[in-house]
Structures are given as C-alpha cells and as structure tokens.
Design a protein around this motif. Sequence first.
Motif, PDB file in Angstrom:
ATOM      1  N   ALA A 162      31.740  34.010  22.359  1.00 14.77           N
ATOM      2  CA  ALA A 162      32.363  34.707  23.477  1.00 14.77           C
ATOM      3  C   ALA A 162      33.142  33.690  24.304  1.00 14.77           C
ATOM      4  O   ALA A 162      32.769  32.514  24.372  1.00 14.77           O
ATOM      5  CB  ALA A 162      31.293  35.376  24.337  1.00 14.77           C
ATOM      6  N   ASP A 163      34.240  34.127  24.913  1.00 14.61           N
ATOM      7  CA  ASP A 163      35.046  33.216  25.732  1.00 14.61           C
ATOM      8  C   ASP A 163      34.222  32.571  26.835  1.00 14.61           C
ATOM      9  O   ASP A 163      34.456  31.424  27.191  1.00 14.61           O
ATOM     10  CB  ASP A 163      36.240  33.952  26.352  1.00 14.61           C
ATOM     11  N   ASP A 164      33.238  33.305  27.363  1.00  7.90           N
ATOM     12  CA  ASP A 164      32.411  32.789  28.452  1.00  7.90           C
ATOM     13  C   ASP A 164      31.051  32.270  27.974  1.00  7.90           C
ATOM     14  O   ASP A 164      30.103  32.164  28.745  1.00  7.90           O
ATOM     15  CB  ASP A 164      32.212  33.859  29.523  1.00  7.90           C
ATOM     16  N   MET A 165      30.976  31.895  26.702  1.00 10.04           N
ATOM     17  CA  MET A 165      29.717  31.393  26.143  1.00 10.04           C
ATOM     18  C   MET A 165      29.206  30.199  26.946  1.00 10.04           C
ATOM     19  O   MET A 165      29.982  29.378  27.431  1.00 10.04           O
ATOM     20  CB  MET A 165      29.923  30.976  24.683  1.00 10.04           C
ATOM     21  N   VAL A 166      27.879  30.125  27.058  1.00 10.18           N
ATOM     22  CA  VAL A 166      27.206  29.002  27.704  1.00 10.18           C
ATOM     23  C   VAL A 166      26.323  28.324  26.656  1.00 10.18           C
ATOM     24  O   VAL A 166      25.549  28.981  25.962  1.00 10.18           O
ATOM     25  CB  VAL A 166      26.331  29.467  28.894  1.00 10.18           C
ATOM     26  N   TRP A 167      26.467  27.011  26.530  1.00  9.63           N
ATOM     27  CA  TRP A 167      25.620  26.204  25.650  1.00  9.63           C
ATOM     28  C   TRP A 167      24.821  25.303  26.573  1.00  9.63           C
ATOM     29  O   TRP A 167      25.383  24.497  27.313  1.00  9.63           O
ATOM     30  CB  TRP A 167      26.486  25.368  24.711  1.00  9.63           C
ATOM     31  N   HIS A 168      23.503  25.435  26.529  1.00 11.93           N
ATOM     32  CA  HIS A 168      22.656  24.652  27.424  1.00 11.93           C
ATOM     33  C   HIS A 168      21.594  23.919  26.617  1.00 11.93           C
ATOM     34  O   HIS A 168      20.838  24.533  25.879  1.00 11.93           O
ATOM     35  CB  HIS A 168      21.984  25.560  28.467  1.00 11.93           C
ATOM     36  N   ASN A 169      21.576  22.608  26.746  1.00 11.91           N
ATOM     37  CA  ASN A 169      20.562  21.772  26.103  1.00 11.91           C
ATOM     38  C   ASN A 169      19.610  21.256  27.166  1.00 11.91           C
ATOM     39  O   ASN A 169      20.040  20.597  28.116  1.00 11.91           O
ATOM     40  CB  ASN A 169      21.196  20.578  25.391  1.00 11.91           C
ATOM     41  N   GLU A 170      18.339  21.563  26.997  1.00 11.60           N
ATOM     42  CA  GLU A 170      17.309  21.055  27.896  1.00 11.60           C
ATOM     43  C   GLU A 170      16.929  19.644  27.461  1.00 11.60           C
ATOM     44  O   GLU A 170      16.973  19.324  26.280  1.00 11.60           O
ATOM     45  CB  GLU A 170      16.053  21.931  27.825  1.00 11.60           C
ATOM     46  N   GLY A 171      16.543  18.811  28.416  1.00 14.45           N
ATOM     47  CA  GLY A 171      15.992  17.519  28.031  1.00 14.45           C
ATOM     48  C   GLY A 171      16.390  16.383  28.949  1.00 14.45           C
ATOM     49  O   GLY A 171      16.827  16.586  30.077  1.00 14.45           O
ATOM     50  N   ASP A 172      16.258  15.188  28.415  1.00 17.39           N
ATOM     51  CA  ASP A 172      16.514  13.943  29.129  1.00 17.39           C
ATOM     52  C   ASP A 172      18.008  13.832  29.439  1.00 17.39           C
ATOM     53  O   ASP A 172      18.827  13.656  28.544  1.00 17.39           O
ATOM     54  CB  ASP A 172      16.048  12.763  28.265  1.00 17.39           C
ATOM     55  N   GLU A 173      18.347  13.908  30.706  1.00 20.97           N
ATOM     56  CA  GLU A 173      19.744  13.923  31.105  1.00 20.97           C
ATOM     57  C   GLU A 173      20.456  12.586  30.926  1.00 20.97           C
ATOM     58  O   GLU A 173      21.664  12.503  31.143  1.00 20.97           O
ATOM     59  CB  GLU A 173      19.865  14.421  32.543  1.00 20.97           C
ATOM     60  N   SER A 174      19.742  11.545  30.495  1.00 21.94           N
ATOM     61  CA  SER A 174      20.427  10.289  30.187  1.00 21.94           C
ATOM     62  C   SER A 174      21.127  10.362  28.820  1.00 21.94           C
ATOM     63  O   SER A 174      21.930   9.498  28.502  1.00 21.94           O
ATOM     64  CB  SER A 174      19.443   9.111  30.219  1.00 21.94           C
ATOM     65  N   LEU A 175      20.815  11.405  28.051  1.00 21.65           N
ATOM     66  CA  LEU A 175      21.495  11.609  26.768  1.00 21.65           C
ATOM     67  C   LEU A 175      22.802  12.351  27.031  1.00 21.65           C
ATOM     68  O   LEU A 175      22.826  13.321  27.786  1.00 21.65           O
ATOM     69  CB  LEU A 175      20.604  12.402  25.809  1.00 21.65           C
ATOM     70  N   PRO A 176      23.904  11.924  26.397  1.00 17.52           N
ATOM     71  CA  PRO A 176      25.213  12.486  26.738  1.00 17.52           C
ATOM     72  C   PRO A 176      25.429  13.944  26.338  1.00 17.52           C
ATOM     73  O   PRO A 176      26.422  14.545  26.733  1.00 17.52           O
ATOM     74  CB  PRO A 176      26.198  11.572  26.011  1.00 17.52           C
ATOM     75  N   TRP A 177      24.535  14.538  25.593  1.00 17.16           N
ATOM     76  CA  TRP A 177      24.719  15.930  25.183  1.00 17.16           C
ATOM     77  C   TRP A 177      23.752  16.888  25.891  1.00 17.16           C
ATOM     78  O   TRP A 177      23.707  18.061  25.580  1.00 17.16           O
ATOM     79  CB  TRP A 177      24.587  16.077  23.668  1.00 17.16           C
ATOM     80  N   ILE A 178      23.011  16.413  26.847  1.00 13.60           N
ATOM     81  CA  ILE A 178      22.058  17.258  27.567  1.00 13.60           C
ATOM     82  C   ILE A 178      22.740  17.858  28.799  1.00 13.60           C
ATOM     83  O   ILE A 178      23.478  17.190  29.503  1.00 13.60           O
ATOM     84  CB  ILE A 178      20.808  16.441  27.974  1.00 13.60           C
ATOM     85  N   GLY A 179      22.476  19.130  29.022  1.00  7.66           N
ATOM     86  CA  GLY A 179      23.041  19.819  30.174  1.00  7.66           C
ATOM     87  C   GLY A 179      23.685  21.124  29.762  1.00  7.66           C
ATOM     88  O   GLY A 179      23.444  21.639  28.676  1.00  7.66           O
TER      89      GLY A 179
END
Length: 163
Positions: free
Chosen positions: A59-76
């Motif tokens: 979807a155009d408004d898709m949300v991808w959310h990764n939980e975890g250690d925010e020092s990793l560049p793909w978390i958030g």
Amino acid sequence: MNRRTLLTTSLGASLAIILGTQAGAQEMDEETQASFDTVMAFMGAMGSGDMEKMNSLMADDMVWHNEGDESLPWIGETRGKENIFTFLGVFSENLQTTKWENTDAFASGDTVAVFGVMNGITTHSGKETGEFTFALRAKVRDGQVVLWHWFEDSFAISQAYHG
C-alpha cells in the motif's frame, strides 16, 4: 549497487524458502486466505528480488516497523513505499541473511502472523549473529500489505553487529 541487486544478493534464495510454509490444515474464510496469500506473495517477491511484485503488493501508506536495539541502522519505523525500499537497501547493506525458516504462520481476517528462525552475518563486523527467532505481524488492506511489524532478537544481532 542498485536496489534490486542489493536486495537480491542479501535476501536471495534464503527468503524463497518461506513460500513452502503453509498455515497448516486450518480452514480459512475468504478474507483470511487472501491476507495470508498476500503476505506470502510479498515474502516470496522479497526473497526473489522482484521489486515490481513487491511494489504492487505494498500500500502507498505502508508502515514497516522493526522492534529492537535502536543502535542498529535498520531498527525503527519507516513509512511509504519509496522510504521502505530505501530502508531495505540499508538493511541489505548491513545484514546478509544466511538462514530464514518459517516455523508457524497463522491468519485471521486482515492479520497474518509468521514465526521462525534466522541467522545472518553483519557486514559491519563480519560476525555471524547465531540463530535467532523472529515474529512478524502483518496487516493487509485491499490486497496490499499496510503493516509489516517485525520482532527479532536484536540483542544477539547487536552483539554481532558491534563486534
């Protein structure tokens, strides 16, 4: 390296394994089956590097959310297709998936849950993460993924990433 090559290299055949995972012998209503099929098709497109198919399933408004250690560049949290494709490039630059195995998958209405085990190598340190578990909660609307909420053992991954 272009987005397609980057994703194909890092996710590659390891994600294609997921297509063989079924939800078991449960009976599903039409909406539930359609949601399940959409999420599995999205995973398969991601695993094969089929950006066109992924794009059509997002979807155009898709949300991808990764939980975890925010020092990793793909978390958030990442919102919108283009931002998600950029995020996937960052993920692919930092973690090479060496194992992806779905162990369970369930669906109810617009929601799909997938559980499994993964392993990877962080390119930042070159170290293996060790096998870890993951969980995914995805939501589907009108045949497209609107939410990809990913949970992983980010402690193990962070330990490998930071060396």
